[in-house]
Design an enzyme around this catalytic site. Structure first.
Site, PDB file in Angstrom:
ATOM      1  N   ALA A 138       0.829  -1.218   0.000  1.00  0.00           N
ATOM      2  CA  ALA A 138       0.000   0.000   0.000  1.00  0.00           C
ATOM      3  C   ALA A 138       0.858   1.261   0.000  1.00  0.00           C
ATOM      4  O   ALA A 138       1.537   1.570   0.983  1.00  0.00           O
ATOM      5  CB  ALA A 138      -0.918   0.017   1.220  1.00  0.00           C
ATOM      6  N   GLU A 252       3.854  19.244   2.109  1.00  0.00           N
ATOM      7  CA  GLU A 252       4.874  18.330   1.567  1.00  0.00           C
ATOM      8  C   GLU A 252       4.899  18.435   0.041  1.00  0.00           C
ATOM      9  O   GLU A 252       5.968  18.476  -0.582  1.00  0.00           O
ATOM     10  CB  GLU A 252       4.554  16.893   1.995  1.00  0.00           C
ATOM     11  CG  GLU A 252       5.354  15.850   1.216  1.00  0.00           C
ATOM     12  CD  GLU A 252       5.252  14.437   1.769  1.00  0.00           C
ATOM     13  OE1 GLU A 252       4.605  14.239   2.818  1.00  0.00           O
ATOM     14  OE2 GLU A 252       5.838  13.535   1.140  1.00  0.00           O
TER      15      GLU A 252
HETATM   16  C1  LIG Z   1      12.997   7.370  -3.300  1.00  0.00           C
HETATM   17  C2  LIG Z   1      11.687   7.221  -2.601  1.00  0.00           C
HETATM   18  C3  LIG Z   1      11.509   7.805  -1.347  1.00  0.00           C
HETATM   19  C4  LIG Z   1      10.300   7.636  -0.657  1.00  0.00           C
HETATM   20  N1  LIG Z   1      10.174   8.130   0.625  1.00  0.00           N
HETATM   21  C5  LIG Z   1       9.090   7.790   1.356  1.00  0.00           C
HETATM   22  C6  LIG Z   1       9.008   8.116   2.744  1.00  0.00           C
HETATM   23  O1  LIG Z   1       9.917   8.760   3.318  1.00  0.00           O
HETATM   24  N2  LIG Z   1       7.928   7.716   3.440  1.00  0.00           N
HETATM   25  C7  LIG Z   1       6.912   7.013   2.855  1.00  0.00           C
HETATM   26  O2  LIG Z   1       5.970   6.667   3.557  1.00  0.00           O
HETATM   27  N3  LIG Z   1       6.943   6.687   1.554  1.00  0.00           N
HETATM   28  C8  LIG Z   1       8.009   7.043   0.787  1.00  0.00           C
HETATM   29  N4  LIG Z   1       8.072   6.691  -0.542  1.00  0.00           N
HETATM   30  C9  LIG Z   1       6.963   5.945  -1.128  1.00  0.00           C
HETATM   31  C10 LIG Z   1       6.132   6.725  -2.121  1.00  0.00           C
HETATM   32  O3  LIG Z   1       5.393   7.715  -1.468  1.00  0.00           O
HETATM   33  C11 LIG Z   1       5.252   5.701  -2.884  1.00  0.00           C
HETATM   34  O4  LIG Z   1       6.126   4.973  -3.716  1.00  0.00           O
HETATM   35  C12 LIG Z   1       4.159   6.374  -3.697  1.00  0.00           C
HETATM   36  O5  LIG Z   1       3.183   6.929  -2.859  1.00  0.00           O
HETATM   37  C13 LIG Z   1       3.470   5.378  -4.657  1.00  0.00           C
HETATM   38  O6  LIG Z   1       3.056   4.218  -3.988  1.00  0.00           O
HETATM   39  P1  LIG Z   1       3.463   2.772  -4.571  1.00  0.00           P
HETATM   40  O7  LIG Z   1       4.919   2.775  -4.829  1.00  0.00           O
HETATM   41  O8  LIG Z   1       2.918   1.753  -3.660  1.00  0.00           O
HETATM   42  O9  LIG Z   1       2.746   2.687  -5.980  1.00  0.00           O
HETATM   43  P2  LIG Z   1       1.244   2.198  -6.244  1.00  0.00           P
HETATM   44  O10 LIG Z   1       0.337   2.833  -5.279  1.00  0.00           O
HETATM   45  O11 LIG Z   1       1.237   0.716  -6.363  1.00  0.00           O
HETATM   46  O12 LIG Z   1       0.989   2.824  -7.694  1.00  0.00           O
HETATM   47  C14 LIG Z   1       1.461   2.226  -8.909  1.00  0.00           C
HETATM   48  C15 LIG Z   1       0.939   3.054 -10.078  1.00  0.00           C
HETATM   49  O13 LIG Z   1      -0.490   3.046 -10.085  1.00  0.00           O
HETATM   50  C16 LIG Z   1      -0.974   4.370 -10.098  1.00  0.00           C
HETATM   51  N5  LIG Z   1      -2.206   4.471  -9.308  1.00  0.00           N
HETATM   52  C17 LIG Z   1      -2.438   4.032  -8.032  1.00  0.00           C
HETATM   53  N6  LIG Z   1      -3.674   4.340  -7.649  1.00  0.00           N
HETATM   54  C18 LIG Z   1      -4.250   5.007  -8.672  1.00  0.00           C
HETATM   55  C19 LIG Z   1      -5.529   5.607  -8.894  1.00  0.00           C
HETATM   56  N7  LIG Z   1      -6.469   5.621  -7.942  1.00  0.00           N
HETATM   57  N8  LIG Z   1      -5.777   6.183 -10.092  1.00  0.00           N
HETATM   58  C20 LIG Z   1      -4.833   6.208 -11.052  1.00  0.00           C
HETATM   59  N9  LIG Z   1      -3.611   5.666 -10.911  1.00  0.00           N
HETATM   60  C21 LIG Z   1      -3.321   5.082  -9.736  1.00  0.00           C
HETATM   61  C22 LIG Z   1       0.137   5.204  -9.430  1.00  0.00           C
HETATM   62  O14 LIG Z   1       0.036   6.549  -9.809  1.00  0.00           O
HETATM   63  C23 LIG Z   1       1.363   4.521  -9.998  1.00  0.00           C
HETATM   64  O15 LIG Z   1       1.633   5.024 -11.284  1.00  0.00           O
HETATM   65  C24 LIG Z   1       9.251   6.900  -1.254  1.00  0.00           C
HETATM   66  C25 LIG Z   1       9.417   6.338  -2.525  1.00  0.00           C
HETATM   67  C26 LIG Z   1      10.618   6.477  -3.182  1.00  0.00           C
HETATM   68  C27 LIG Z   1      10.777   5.806  -4.525  1.00  0.00           C
END
Ligand SMILES: Cc1cc2nc3c(=O)[nH]c(=O)nc-3n(C[C@H](O)[C@H](O)[C@H](O)COP(=O)(O)OP(=O)(O)OC[C@H]3O[C@@H](n4cnc5c(N)ncnc54)[C@H](O)[C@@H]3O)c2cc1C
Length: 387
Positions: A138, A252
């Protein structure tokens, strides 16, 4: 003349702000020379000691009230600091996360006792902060997190796994997003602070191998029956987590937009210098009309990004920045940043693909800005709700 010539907005045009910005620039020149930062990139993390040095120099908790050990300034000073971090290329030093994202949670939502307990050490650099929202299953869909915090005597037991957590190896103050009531959706979410030094059952996982942002220690974190006292529930009221997140996330997102606008500007500056120097077919690259048109487009878009970010900063300072506008800034500025950096890399030819050229690294480092802080697709979902 700078590449992007947007006049300093009136609210940023301030003598003491300029003095602060200059002193931050001097600090980075002295304490973060190219060689030291290169070592951080190799180690995939910034030295702990550097955080204390920054704390001593008054660069942490800049906008935290003085009574809690902070600088007592306002967010404009943080903006000036983040600008210097980008300009001086202090890779991996997550002050924008620490100062700009996490400390405001404590200031806005912590009780008086919590502020007194945590803020002075967060401002001195004795504590490095992280926020753990994302999980393997998630990210965008935060309501679906599986991490729980179950009541146990005078505290909570946290169980779960987090991933992609910035400052994950260094952090000793982690705001964990967990479900105190898994039967509820958003209303069952709370924010709990884990102070890692005393946290039995807390474990850091891999320092993740990323495409860019080499000096950032983005990591996995594991919580196996970690006990935290009830006093570590941010705000001391269960079920407030989602509300607290929703209140802080526009802030943020604007910081990510600001960094994107700065990077776009730096890429244009870097590329103008390059194409004025490099020759092909007996002339300088800048003399080709294609180069001029591409850079004219980049300069225009970078200027628009800066103007829009300045407008949003002004809205934020006036307490008016809403979710939709912050989302517009985040998605449009990061898309623009990525588009500009791609064009600028192309204008560098093969040298652009080399890590030793700043534009190559900017290309790798900037890609994530469209993903983290809420993906750009999620930003559009949020904007669409206002249609
Ligand atoms: C370098 C880095 C630093 C980070 N730092 C932090 C941190 O400090 N703390 C923290 O908590 N998180 C952190 N993150 C996590 C980051 O916030 C998440 O990667 C991001 O929110 C996306 O979530 P996910 O990777 O699970 O992708 P997913 O939620 O699985 O999404 C995959 C794709 O589906 C698309 N998608 C998902 N839902 C929808 C929708 N409803 N409609 C259309 N498209 C959709 C997304 O846009 C994306 O293109 C970091 C990530 C990275 C890579």
């Amino acid at each position: 003349m700078p590449a992007i010539d947007v006049p300093t907005p009136a609210f940023m045009d301030d003598e003491s702000l300029r003095a602060f910005s200059d002193s931050a620039a001097r600090f980075f020149d002295q304490h973060a020379p190219v060689k030291r930062v290169a070592k951080w990139r190799e180690d995939k993390q910034v030295e702990r000691e550097f955080w204390r040095e920054a704390g001593q120099a008054g660069l942490l908790g800049v906008s935290v009230p003085e009574e809690y050990g902070g600088g007592g300034a306002d967010f404009r000073y943080d903006v000036a600091l983040f600008e210097q971090i980008s300009r001086k290329d202090v890779d991996g030093f997550a002050a924008s996360l620490h100062n700009g994202i996490i400390l405001p949670y404590v200031v806005a939502h912590g009780t008086e006792e919590q502020k007194k307990r945590w803020l002075p050490r967060l401002c001195s650099g004795d504590l490095v902060a992280a926020i753990a929202m994302s999980e393997p299953g998630a990210g965008s869909d935060l309501q679906n997190i599986k991490t729980t915090a179950k009541k146990d005597g005078n505290g909570y037991r946290i169980n779960g796994q987090k991933t992609f957590i910035s400052s994950g190896q260094l952090a000793d103050f982690i705001i964990v997003v967990a479900k105190t009531d898994p039967t509820q959706g958003a209303k069952g979410v709370s924010l709990l602070v884990v102070e890692t030094e005393e946290a039995e059952g807390f474990r850091r996982g891999r320092k993740l191998d990323k495409v860019g942002q080499d000096a950032a220690d983005t990591s996995e974190l594991f919580f196996d029956d970690v006990f935290v006292p009830a006093d570590n529930l941010l705000g001391m009221e269960e079920g407030q987590g989602f509300k607290q997140l929703m209140k802080e996330l526009p802030h943020e997102r604007l910081i990510i937009a600001l960094q994107a606008a700065l990077n776009a500007e730096l890429a244009v500056e870097e590329t103008i210098a390059y194409v004025k120097d490099r020759k092909a077919f007996g002339q300088r690259l800048i003399e080709f009309q294609n180069t001029q048109f591409k850079l004219a487009e980049c300069k225009t878009e970078a200027t628009l990004a800066r103007v829009f970010v300045n407008h949003c900063l002004e809205e934020l300072m006036a307490g008016r920045l809403d979710t939709a506008k912050a989302s517009m800034a985040k998605y449009w500025c990061t898309d623009t940043e990525n588009r500009i950096i791609d064009v600028c890399l192309q204008l560098h030819g093969g040298y652009g693909y080399m890590n030793e050229y700043p534009i190559g690294r900017m290309f790798r480092d900037s890609r994530v800005s469209r993903i983290y802080g809420g993906s750009n697709e999620i930003m559009k979902v949020l904007i669409a709700r206002t249609l």
